[in-house]
Design a protein around this motif. Structure first.
Motif, PDB file in Angstrom:
ATOM      1  N   MET A 105       0.831  -1.190   0.000  1.00 34.98           N
ATOM      2  CA  MET A 105       0.000   0.000   0.000  1.00 34.98           C
ATOM      3  C   MET A 105       0.867   1.241   0.000  1.00 34.98           C
ATOM      4  N   ARG A 106       0.996   1.856  -1.126  1.00 34.08           N
ATOM      5  CA  ARG A 106       1.655   3.153  -1.150  1.00 34.08           C
ATOM      6  C   ARG A 106       1.452   3.788  -2.505  1.00 34.08           C
ATOM      7  N   ASP A 107       1.486   5.097  -2.561  1.00 30.71           N
ATOM      8  CA  ASP A 107       1.442   5.739  -3.861  1.00 30.71           C
ATOM      9  C   ASP A 107       2.885   5.899  -4.338  1.00 30.71           C
ATOM     10  N   ARG A 109      -3.287   4.275  -1.468  1.00 32.93           N
ATOM     11  CA  ARG A 109      -4.269   3.285  -1.964  1.00 32.93           C
ATOM     12  C   ARG A 109      -3.779   1.859  -1.756  1.00 32.93           C
ATOM     13  N   GLY A 110      -4.679   0.991  -1.379  1.00 27.39           N
ATOM     14  CA  GLY A 110      -4.356  -0.421  -1.258  1.00 27.39           C
ATOM     15  C   GLY A 110      -4.492  -1.103  -2.608  1.00 27.39           C
ATOM     16  N   GLU A 111      -4.520  -2.416  -2.583  1.00 32.44           N
ATOM     17  CA  GLU A 111      -4.652  -3.161  -3.837  1.00 32.44           C
ATOM     18  C   GLU A 111      -6.112  -3.255  -4.248  1.00 32.44           C
ATOM     19  N   LYS A 112      -6.327  -3.295  -5.535  1.00 42.54           N
ATOM     20  CA  LYS A 112      -7.663  -3.491  -6.136  1.00 42.54           C
ATOM     21  C   LYS A 112      -8.698  -2.481  -5.631  1.00 42.54           C
ATOM     22  N   THR A 113      -8.303  -1.247  -5.507  1.00 38.92           N
ATOM     23  CA  THR A 113      -9.283  -0.226  -5.124  1.00 38.92           C
ATOM     24  C   THR A 113      -9.910   0.333  -6.398  1.00 38.92           C
ATOM     25  N   LEU A 114     -11.170   0.759  -6.270  1.00 40.56           N
ATOM     26  CA  LEU A 114     -11.860   1.344  -7.421  1.00 40.56           C
ATOM     27  C   LEU A 114     -12.361   2.727  -7.042  1.00 40.56           C
ATOM     28  N   PHE A 156     -10.748  14.005  -3.346  1.00 37.32           N
ATOM     29  CA  PHE A 156     -10.024  13.760  -2.096  1.00 37.32           C
ATOM     30  C   PHE A 156      -9.411  15.064  -1.609  1.00 37.32           C
ATOM     31  N   HIS A 157      -9.490  15.279  -0.316  1.00 48.39           N
ATOM     32  CA  HIS A 157      -8.817  16.429   0.303  1.00 48.39           C
ATOM     33  C   HIS A 157      -8.061  15.935   1.525  1.00 48.39           C
ATOM     34  N   GLY A 158      -6.925  16.540   1.813  1.00 48.11           N
ATOM     35  CA  GLY A 158      -6.153  16.169   3.003  1.00 48.11           C
ATOM     36  C   GLY A 158      -5.521  14.795   2.865  1.00 48.11           C
ATOM     37  N   SER A 159      -5.468  14.068   3.985  1.00 44.97           N
ATOM     38  CA  SER A 159      -4.806  12.758   4.012  1.00 44.97           C
ATOM     39  C   SER A 159      -5.850  11.658   3.959  1.00 44.97           C
ATOM     40  N   ASN A 160      -5.725  10.792   3.007  1.00 45.16           N
ATOM     41  CA  ASN A 160      -6.716   9.711   2.878  1.00 45.16           C
ATOM     42  C   ASN A 160      -6.021   8.369   2.671  1.00 45.16           C
ATOM     43  N   VAL A 161      -6.562   7.348   3.286  1.00 46.25           N
ATOM     44  CA  VAL A 161      -6.030   5.997   3.104  1.00 46.25           C
ATOM     45  C   VAL A 161      -7.188   5.105   2.642  1.00 46.25           C
ATOM     46  N   ILE A 162      -6.991   4.450   1.516  1.00 49.09           N
ATOM     47  CA  ILE A 162      -8.038   3.566   0.989  1.00 49.09           C
ATOM     48  C   ILE A 162      -7.525   2.135   1.051  1.00 49.09           C
ATOM     49  N   GLY A 163      -8.223   1.296   1.810  1.00 46.22           N
ATOM     50  CA  GLY A 163      -7.787  -0.089   2.013  1.00 46.22           C
ATOM     51  C   GLY A 163      -8.042  -0.977   0.810  1.00 46.22           C
TER      52      GLY A 163
END
Lengths: 267, 363
Positions: free
Chosen positions: B96-98, B289-294, B300-307
């Motif tokens: 998980m990383r950009d 972003r994690g794997e297989k996110t859609l 998006f604003h600020g800090s976001n983490v998508i599992g």
């Protein structure tokens, strides 16, 4: 299961009492001799035709609801409405059967007796029902969230009034030194929520504190099929009556501004 | 030296995120908090993670998955070395990383063992110091002990902390730079100047004071010389849960205590606010972003983490941590932490922490 059985018994006995009240009114007014002008058979058939509709009115007015306090003016008013509709239904049924109307005094007597008998039976049945539903293990075990004074007041009231919804456990999100309230054990913090629900077979949950957890408590209740309740105090509402109303069909919890008693009907 | 990580708490303040997982296993910027900590411990130091019976399986699973990831990473590293030598620029997979996220620091192989306390609930637990004492006795530890709080994120270098060890009880202190913020923590009072090894002599402590005398706060990172362990064990009998108190006890017994002051980010992940704050600092103004996110038509604003395996459509997210397998559609979320498997449609939420499996679908 106990509740279903009791509700069936309640419906059957209510029907019998309604029919009984009309029969007593007939014999009181007409006497113990069957009249040829007003045959008992037609009178009884009209009563039987009415009783089903009357029961539906009773059910839709929630007169058999678990949360309804039977010995209250509100409940008597609802039963009175149902009995008035019963009288109208009976008069119509009788007219359809005999193409004629009959003694207005008999109709009034039947209506009045049905009201008195049903109210008395509901008060008595409510006591029997509470006793049966509270028998161990209670049919409706309640989990209380919070240990504040409002939670204490609620638990004390439920115990004193011998509520069919029986508090069996308390959890407190913040943690507390209290080990029990009115004999009900404080089992810990919210990390024990699921375990408590499973072990105590909780059917109802009431939130008395920490509104920030409402979303998650609701989520647990939805997933486990539990009835969720919230004390208005948790939202900062201290008024006695907090009706759920609608704004153009959208449900809202209403805290009416101070209005007169008459204003209550038109707010 | 032996490292001992305290991970036996029940994290009731972080309910419902900790309903089914231990706090040290909470993902912080996509990586378990415990992994952040372990990766900072220099290689060669054996690590014992102390946990409670309730979360024991999760820690074992973490250990095995970490081992598997490590093996995979080593394999990839070897392949990359080979392909780099052949002129290829292909990068190794990363969970998980950009593109701009650096990999976790350190790539040391650690000998990690899981110690299970015999407690299934908070009211049965041994206490942090009690757990350390039990471990020392049972494992016959006669070495220096690096003691770490499993729910702390430490931005500073633990290797650098160990380097300053002079054989006296040592603790890591963080300058929080605000006396108001310092009120919630244990304060470390020190002499003004540091000695040659870069440590400062500790003169006293204040526990969550109303008026802090310093902005230097004690973190959950301690180094105890082997000679002090006997003293620790006798103190633990009367104060099984007071880990900071043992240093106060050392001072009162005339034992010199030292500290190292760090300025790098440090967080005690004990509350919703602290968790979100740590995420903001670690993630920055971007989306992890994690794997297989859609994602579709989402701002998006600020800090976001998508599992992993999460889907977002027609929504606006500001400082949101979305765990795995979540579905968000037509929502406005701000400062929210959404646990695994939540389905949100047509709702606006602010400052909420949602338990796993929550379904909020506006009809």
């Amino acid at each position: 299961m106990r509740r279903i059985f009791l509700t069936i018994i309640w419906l059957i006995t209510d029907a019998l009492i309604f029919v009984g009240a009309y029969s007593v009114a007939y014999f009181l007014k007409v006497g113990w001799i069957f009249s040829s002008d007003l045959p008992f058979e037609t009178f009884f058939t009209a009563t039987l035709m009415t009783v089903g509709g009357w029961l539906i009115v009773m059910i839709t007015m929630r007169n058999l609801a678990l949360s309804r306090i039977q010995m209250s003016p509100r409940n008597f008013a609802y039963i009175a409405y149902a009995c008035i509709i019963g009288m109208a239904g009976f008069a119509l049924s009788f007219y359809f059967l005999k193409q004629t109307l009959f003694s207005r005094l008999l109709l009034l007597l039947a209506g009045t007796l049905s009201l008195i008998f049903v109210c008395m039976w509901h008060i008595l049945f409510d006591q029997i029902q509470r006793r049966i539903l509270r028998m161990n293990p209670p049919t409706y075990p309640l989990l209380v969230i919070g240990t504040n004074r409002e939670a204490e007041r609620l638990i004390e009231k439920l115990q004193r009034k011998r509520s069919p919804i029986v508090p069996v456990a308390i959890l407190d999100g913040k943690g507390t030194s209290k080990t029990n309230i009115d004999g009900i054990p404080v089992l810990g913090k919210l990390d024990k929520l699921e375990q408590t629900i499973d072990e105590k077979k909780i059917t109802h949950l009431v939130q008395c504190d920490q509104i920030e957890h409402s979303l998650n408590l609701l989520s647990v209740c939805r997933s486990k099929g539990i009835t969720y309740m919230l004390l208005p105090y948790t939202l900062g509402i201290i008024e006695d009556r907090v009706p759920a109303e609608a704004l153009e069909g959208k449900q809202v919890v209403a805290v009416p501004r101070g209005t007169s008693r008459l204003g209550w009907f038109f707010r | 030296m032996h490292a001992f990580i305290l991970a036996g708490g029940f994290a009731t303040r972080l309910w419902p995120l900790t309903e089914k997982r231990a706090k040290p296993l909470l993902p912080l910027a996509g990586v378990p908090l415990l992994t952040h900590l372990v990766e900072k411990i220099p290689a060669g130091i054996p690590i014992t993670v102390s946990t409670n019976a309730r979360f024991a399986e999760d820690f074992e699973e973490w250990k095995h998955s970490r081992h598997a990831e490590r093996s995979e990473a080593s394999q990839s590293e070897a392949e990359r070395s080979r392909s780099t030598s052949q002129g290829s620029e292909e990068s190794a997979p990363n969970s998980m990383r950009d593109a701009s996220t650096p990999p976790l620091q350190g790539s040391a192989q650690h000998d990690v063992s899981i110690l299970i306390e015999d407690s299934g609930h908070e009211d049965e637990k041994l206490g942090a110091l009690g757990a350390v004492a039990k471990w020392i006795v049972e494992e016959k530890i006669d070495d220096d002990v690096l003691l770490l709080a499993g729910d702390n994120y430490m931005g500073f270098s633990i290797a650098s902390f160990i380097e300053r060890f002079t054989g006296k009880p040592l603790l890591a202190a963080y300058d929080i730079r605000s006396k108001e913020a310092a009120k919630k923590f244990g304060i470390v009072l020190t002499e003004n100047s540091s000695n040659a090894s870069g440590t400062i002599r500790v003169t006293g402590f204040q526990e969550k004071p109303a008026e802090p005398q310093s902005t230097l706060i004690s973190t959950g990172c301690y180094l105890l010389p082997a000679e002090s362990l006997q003293e620790l064990m006798s103190f633990s009998q009367s104060h099984p849960d007071n880990i900071g108190g043992v240093f106060e006890h050392f001072l009162s017994e005339g034992t010199e205590v030292e500290c190292v002051s760090f300025g790098e980010p440090w967080f005690d992940i004990g509350s919703f606010d602290a968790y979100l704050e740590a995420t903001k600092v670690l993630v920055g103004e971007r989306v992890l972003r994690g794997e297989k996110t859609l994602e579709r038509d989402t701002e998006f604003h600020g800090s976001n983490v998508i599992g992993d395996n999460s889907k977002i459509a027609r929504s606006t997210l500001t400082n949101v941590v979305l765990f795995e397998h979540c579905e968000v559609e037509d929502c406005v979320l701000e400062n929210c932490i959404v646990d695994d498997g939540c389905i949100l449609r047509g709702v606006d939420l602010s400052g909420k922490m949602l338990r796993a499996g929550t379904h909020l679908v506006q009809r």
